[in-house]
Design a protein around this motif. Sequence first.
Motif, short mmCIF file in Angstrom:
data_model
loop_
_atom_site.label_atom_id
_atom_site.label_comp_id
_atom_site.label_asym_id
_atom_site.label_seq_id
_atom_site.Cartn_x
_atom_site.Cartn_y
_atom_site.Cartn_z
N ALA A 3 -4.40 -16.25 68.91
CA ALA A 3 -3.39 -16.27 67.84
C ALA A 3 -3.87 -17.15 66.68
CB ALA A 3 -2.05 -16.77 68.39
N GLU A 4 -4.46 -18.30 67.00
CA GLU A 4 -5.00 -19.18 65.96
C GLU A 4 -6.09 -18.46 65.16
OE1 GLU A 4 -4.48 -22.49 65.10
OE2 GLU A 4 -3.15 -23.15 66.71
N TYR A 5 -6.99 -17.80 65.88
CA TYR A 5 -8.11 -17.12 65.24
C TYR A 5 -7.64 -15.92 64.43
CZ TYR A 5 -12.57 -14.78 64.57
OH TYR A 5 -13.66 -14.17 64.01
N SER A 6 -6.67 -15.19 64.93
CA SER A 6 -6.14 -14.03 64.20
C SER A 6 -5.49 -14.47 62.88
CB SER A 6 -5.11 -13.29 65.05
OG SER A 6 -5.73 -12.72 66.17
N ALA A 7 -4.82 -15.61 62.91
CA ALA A 7 -4.16 -16.11 61.70
C ALA A 7 -5.17 -16.68 60.71
CB ALA A 7 -3.14 -17.19 62.08
N ASP A 8 -6.27 -17.25 61.22
CA ASP A 8 -7.27 -17.86 60.36
C ASP A 8 -8.63 -17.86 61.05
OD1 ASP A 8 -8.86 -19.38 58.67
OD2 ASP A 8 -7.78 -21.25 59.02
N PRO A 9 -9.48 -16.86 60.77
CA PRO A 9 -10.80 -16.81 61.40
C PRO A 9 -11.66 -18.05 61.12
CG PRO A 9 -10.29 -14.71 60.39
CD PRO A 9 -9.22 -15.68 59.96
N GLY A 10 -11.28 -18.84 60.11
CA GLY A 10 -12.02 -20.05 59.77
C GLY A 10 -11.89 -21.16 60.81
N VAL A 11 -11.03 -20.97 61.82
CA VAL A 11 -10.92 -22.00 62.87
C VAL A 11 -12.17 -22.03 63.74
CG1 VAL A 11 -8.38 -21.92 62.94
CG2 VAL A 11 -9.69 -20.57 64.58
N TYR A 12 -12.92 -20.93 63.78
CA TYR A 12 -14.18 -20.90 64.51
C TYR A 12 -15.26 -21.51 63.62
CZ TYR A 12 -18.49 -19.24 66.62
OH TYR A 12 -19.74 -19.18 67.18
N LYS A 13 -15.97 -22.52 64.13
CA LYS A 13 -16.97 -23.22 63.33
C LYS A 13 -18.40 -22.93 63.73
CE LYS A 13 -14.06 -25.07 60.63
NZ LYS A 13 -13.95 -24.47 59.31
N GLY A 14 -18.62 -22.41 64.91
CA GLY A 14 -19.98 -22.15 65.35
C GLY A 14 -20.22 -22.70 66.74
N GLU A 15 -21.49 -22.89 67.07
CA GLU A 15 -21.84 -23.42 68.39
C GLU A 15 -22.39 -24.83 68.25
OE1 GLU A 15 -23.85 -20.87 71.17
OE2 GLU A 15 -23.25 -19.13 69.99
N LEU A 16 -21.83 -25.74 69.03
CA LEU A 16 -22.27 -27.13 69.03
C LEU A 16 -23.72 -27.20 69.51
CD1 LEU A 16 -21.15 -29.99 68.55
CD2 LEU A 16 -20.56 -30.06 70.97
N GLU A 17 -24.45 -28.14 68.99
CA GLU A 17 -25.83 -28.33 69.40
C GLU A 17 -25.90 -28.51 70.92
OE1 GLU A 17 -25.53 -29.70 65.11
OE2 GLU A 17 -24.31 -29.95 66.89
N GLU A 18 -26.87 -27.88 71.54
CA GLU A 18 -26.99 -27.85 73.01
C GLU A 18 -27.07 -29.24 73.62
OE1 GLU A 18 -27.17 -26.18 76.80
OE2 GLU A 18 -26.77 -25.16 74.91
N GLU A 19 -27.84 -30.14 73.01
CA GLU A 19 -28.01 -31.49 73.56
C GLU A 19 -26.66 -32.23 73.60
OE1 GLU A 19 -28.34 -35.77 73.37
OE2 GLU A 19 -27.96 -34.60 71.59
N ILE A 20 -25.87 -32.10 72.56
CA ILE A 20 -24.56 -32.76 72.52
C ILE A 20 -23.62 -32.12 73.52
CG2 ILE A 20 -22.53 -33.25 71.08
CD1 ILE A 20 -24.52 -33.30 68.66
N PHE A 21 -23.65 -30.81 73.61
CA PHE A 21 -22.80 -30.10 74.56
C PHE A 21 -23.12 -30.53 76.00
CE2 PHE A 21 -22.03 -26.37 77.32
CZ PHE A 21 -20.64 -26.36 77.24
N GLU A 22 -24.40 -30.63 76.33
CA GLU A 22 -24.81 -31.05 77.68
C GLU A 22 -24.34 -32.48 77.98
OE1 GLU A 22 -26.04 -29.29 80.18
OE2 GLU A 22 -26.06 -27.49 78.95
N ARG A 23 -24.38 -33.34 76.98
CA ARG A 23 -23.89 -34.71 77.16
C ARG A 23 -22.38 -34.72 77.44
NH1 ARG A 23 -25.47 -37.52 71.92
NH2 ARG A 23 -24.08 -39.12 72.73
N ILE A 24 -21.65 -33.85 76.78
CA ILE A 24 -20.20 -33.76 77.02
C ILE A 24 -19.94 -33.28 78.44
CG2 ILE A 24 -18.06 -32.58 76.35
CD1 ILE A 24 -19.25 -32.51 73.46
N LEU A 25 -20.66 -32.26 78.88
CA LEU A 25 -20.50 -31.77 80.25
C LEU A 25 -20.78 -32.87 81.26
CD1 LEU A 25 -22.05 -28.18 80.22
CD2 LEU A 25 -19.63 -28.81 80.31
N GLU A 26 -21.83 -33.66 81.02
CA GLU A 26 -22.18 -34.75 81.94
C GLU A 26 -21.08 -35.82 81.95
OE1 GLU A 26 -24.19 -36.54 84.93
OE2 GLU A 26 -24.49 -34.54 84.11
N ALA A 27 -20.48 -36.08 80.80
CA ALA A 27 -19.37 -37.05 80.72
C ALA A 27 -18.18 -36.56 81.54
CB ALA A 27 -18.97 -37.27 79.27
N VAL A 28 -17.89 -35.28 81.46
CA VAL A 28 -16.79 -34.70 82.24
C VAL A 28 -17.12 -34.80 83.73
CG1 VAL A 28 -15.54 -32.56 82.77
CG2 VAL A 28 -16.02 -33.18 80.38
N ARG A 29 -18.36 -34.51 84.09
CA ARG A 29 -18.78 -34.57 85.50
C ARG A 29 -18.58 -35.98 86.07
NH1 ARG A 29 -22.66 -31.50 88.34
NH2 ARG A 29 -23.58 -30.75 86.42
#
Length: 150
Positions: free
Chosen positions: A105-131
């Motif tokens: 619903a958010e995306y349908s109202a404004d496709p600009g809410v999608y920004k792209g894909e986060l850099e892999e190294e940062i994403f992996e660090r976030i996953l490790e923090a959650v773990r």
Amino acid sequence: MCSDEEFKRLLKKGSLWHFRGKIETAQESQKHRQVVLHDVEDAWKFFFLSVATSQVEKKKQFIQTRKLPMETLVVVGVGASKYFKLETAFNGNSLIQYGVDQLYAEYSADPGVYKGELEEEIFERILEAVRKSPLVSPVQKRMIWLSSKS
């Protein structure tokens, strides 16, 4: 209106979105960047996101006062990501659950809410923090890792 296929292509682990969502703030219009932690399987009607904040010191204090592992806080320095102009933090102890229909619903109202894909190294660090988080349930972790490692 966007197509279902277009939306499904964008809604995947590591994708970055900028919207208000379920975040409680003093200003109703305030938006936050949030990263999708796992792919959404057909059987799952919901998924988890981690929220970015520029209030890094406040998050450090949160973790320290609750005696949580400091490794559960991911700090992204200025210039480390093309998506953040300020020093930014992700708290691996705090996930937000969304329904696929909510973000659609958010995306349908404004496709600009999608920004792209986060850099892999940062994403992996976030996953490790959650773990490493003692506050994220084993069920949530299992859902994230079953999808994230595929």
